[in-house]
Design a protein around this motif. Sequence first.
Motif, short mmCIF file in Angstrom:
data_model
loop_
_atom_site.label_atom_id
_atom_site.label_comp_id
_atom_site.label_asym_id
_atom_site.label_seq_id
_atom_site.Cartn_x
_atom_site.Cartn_y
_atom_site.Cartn_z
N VAL A 10 0.94 -1.30 0.05
CA VAL A 10 0.10 0.05 -0.08
C VAL A 10 0.87 1.32 0.05
O VAL A 10 0.55 2.44 -0.55
CB VAL A 10 -1.02 -0.08 1.37
CG1 VAL A 10 -1.97 1.19 1.16
CG2 VAL A 10 -1.87 -1.24 1.23
N PHE A 11 1.90 1.32 0.73
CA PHE A 11 2.94 2.35 1.01
C PHE A 11 4.04 2.01 0.42
O PHE A 11 4.78 1.11 0.40
CB PHE A 11 2.75 2.95 2.20
CG PHE A 11 1.49 3.32 2.94
CD1 PHE A 11 0.69 4.47 2.38
CD2 PHE A 11 0.79 2.51 3.83
CE1 PHE A 11 -0.50 4.63 2.80
CE2 PHE A 11 -0.44 2.70 4.15
CZ PHE A 11 -1.01 3.96 3.81
N ILE A 12 4.95 3.19 0.14
CA ILE A 12 6.46 3.09 -0.10
C ILE A 12 6.84 2.96 1.47
O ILE A 12 6.60 3.34 2.28
CB ILE A 12 7.05 4.51 -0.72
CG1 ILE A 12 6.45 5.01 -1.84
CG2 ILE A 12 8.52 4.48 -0.68
CD1 ILE A 12 6.78 3.93 -2.95
N GLN A 38 11.44 6.12 2.10
CA GLN A 38 10.68 7.03 1.84
C GLN A 38 11.64 8.42 1.89
O GLN A 38 12.47 8.53 2.60
CB GLN A 38 9.48 7.30 3.09
CG GLN A 38 8.55 6.54 2.67
CD GLN A 38 7.47 6.50 3.92
OE1 GLN A 38 7.47 7.32 4.76
NE2 GLN A 38 6.49 5.55 4.00
N THR A 76 7.70 12.40 1.33
CA THR A 76 6.54 11.33 1.20
C THR A 76 6.10 11.18 2.79
O THR A 76 5.00 10.81 3.11
CB THR A 76 7.29 10.21 0.65
OG1 THR A 76 7.38 10.63 -0.57
CG2 THR A 76 6.33 9.08 0.74
N LEU A 118 2.51 11.51 4.41
CA LEU A 118 1.77 10.33 4.90
C LEU A 118 1.38 10.70 6.42
O LEU A 118 0.12 10.37 6.67
CB LEU A 118 2.59 9.07 4.97
CG LEU A 118 2.84 8.55 3.45
CD1 LEU A 118 3.96 7.43 3.46
CD2 LEU A 118 1.24 7.81 2.95
N PRO A 137 1.23 2.57 -4.78
CA PRO A 137 2.09 3.67 -4.45
C PRO A 137 3.10 4.36 -5.34
O PRO A 137 3.54 5.37 -5.18
CB PRO A 137 2.93 3.20 -3.29
CG PRO A 137 2.86 1.61 -3.40
CD PRO A 137 1.59 1.11 -4.06
N TYR A 164 0.50 6.54 -7.98
CA TYR A 164 -0.27 7.55 -7.61
C TYR A 164 0.45 8.24 -6.39
O TYR A 164 0.74 7.67 -5.25
CB TYR A 164 -1.63 7.12 -6.67
CG TYR A 164 -2.24 6.04 -7.75
CD1 TYR A 164 -2.95 6.71 -9.00
CD2 TYR A 164 -2.51 4.72 -7.84
CE1 TYR A 164 -3.55 5.78 -9.82
CE2 TYR A 164 -2.78 4.04 -8.80
CZ TYR A 164 -3.69 4.56 -9.92
OH TYR A 164 -4.11 3.88 -10.78
N VAL A 194 1.32 10.64 -3.14
CA VAL A 194 0.48 11.01 -1.82
C VAL A 194 0.75 12.59 -1.76
O VAL A 194 0.19 13.06 -0.80
CB VAL A 194 1.25 10.32 -0.73
CG1 VAL A 194 1.08 8.76 -0.57
CG2 VAL A 194 2.80 10.53 -0.40
N HIS A 225 6.73 13.17 -5.99
CA HIS A 225 6.76 11.85 -6.38
C HIS A 225 7.51 11.55 -7.12
O HIS A 225 8.25 10.42 -7.21
CB HIS A 225 5.35 11.56 -7.13
CG HIS A 225 5.17 10.32 -7.40
ND1 HIS A 225 4.83 9.40 -6.43
CD2 HIS A 225 4.80 9.57 -8.49
CE1 HIS A 225 4.46 8.13 -7.04
NE2 HIS A 225 4.52 8.32 -8.27
#
Length: 269
Positions: free
Chosen positions: A106-108, A113, A117, A121, A163, A166, A168, A174
């Motif tokens: 779901v996430f980096i 990160q 980022t 989050l 992730p 798209y 965040v 990004h």
Amino acid sequence: MTLESQPPIGWRYCGDQLKRWRQRAGISREELAKEACVGVELIKSIEQGRRRASLRILQVADQLCGAGGLLEAAYQYLQPEPQRPAAHDFFRYEEEAIARSACEPVFIPGLLQTERTARALFAKCWPPVDDQTIDERVTRRLSRQYLLDKQMTAFSFIIGDAPLRYPVADVESHREQLRRLLEVGSQRNVTIQVMPAGALQLELNGSLVVLELPDRGRIAYHEGSFAGALITDPEEVRKMAHRLALIHQLALSPGESTRVISSLLRDCE
């Protein structure tokens, strides 16, 4: 008895010290029990670490054995500790691991990160937190990234497709994040794989990390929507490691993953 089912280590240490002081003073369990007005079995259970010693018993034993306050002082360390997130214990193990394999659909992953980022989050956390808390959390997360510089530790990351596609935050943030992935992925001790959309059929419900420790033991950490769980039971860890191995087989190869991330970066330019 598993590690999780054992009595608190404070109980066991205090019981061992009580036994040692009693034997050193030549006092029997029966004598201590009589002086403290309790049963012999209770004294035995305390010395074996299965029961928590009361302040009264420690005070009586301290005086009877001539411990000079050392036994009585142990009482403050027998109180229940405030429950803390499992992540705190996981981070301690992570520092000594010789191999770290993870899947983050779901996430980096936090270790990869960028500051922007991580900040984006944490800013989306619910319930909301103030700016100072966000700053503290970002600082803690970034401070762990020195681990990637440990060339003798092998890192393997599987990142979900979403992730990577798209943002965040804004597009520039990004782009910076994708560049960061390519940069870290070029290190000899780091492998990054992309999990194509729809390829992950195994039920995961969050991120999964398996650590290999210097003694060749393994532990796992699974984090869902609301909390994380540190898994130390060998059989459960084995299941988690097997699941992670299957996920590795479904993911793109490191070379293919680099090409995908590079293509996404070009699309953002």
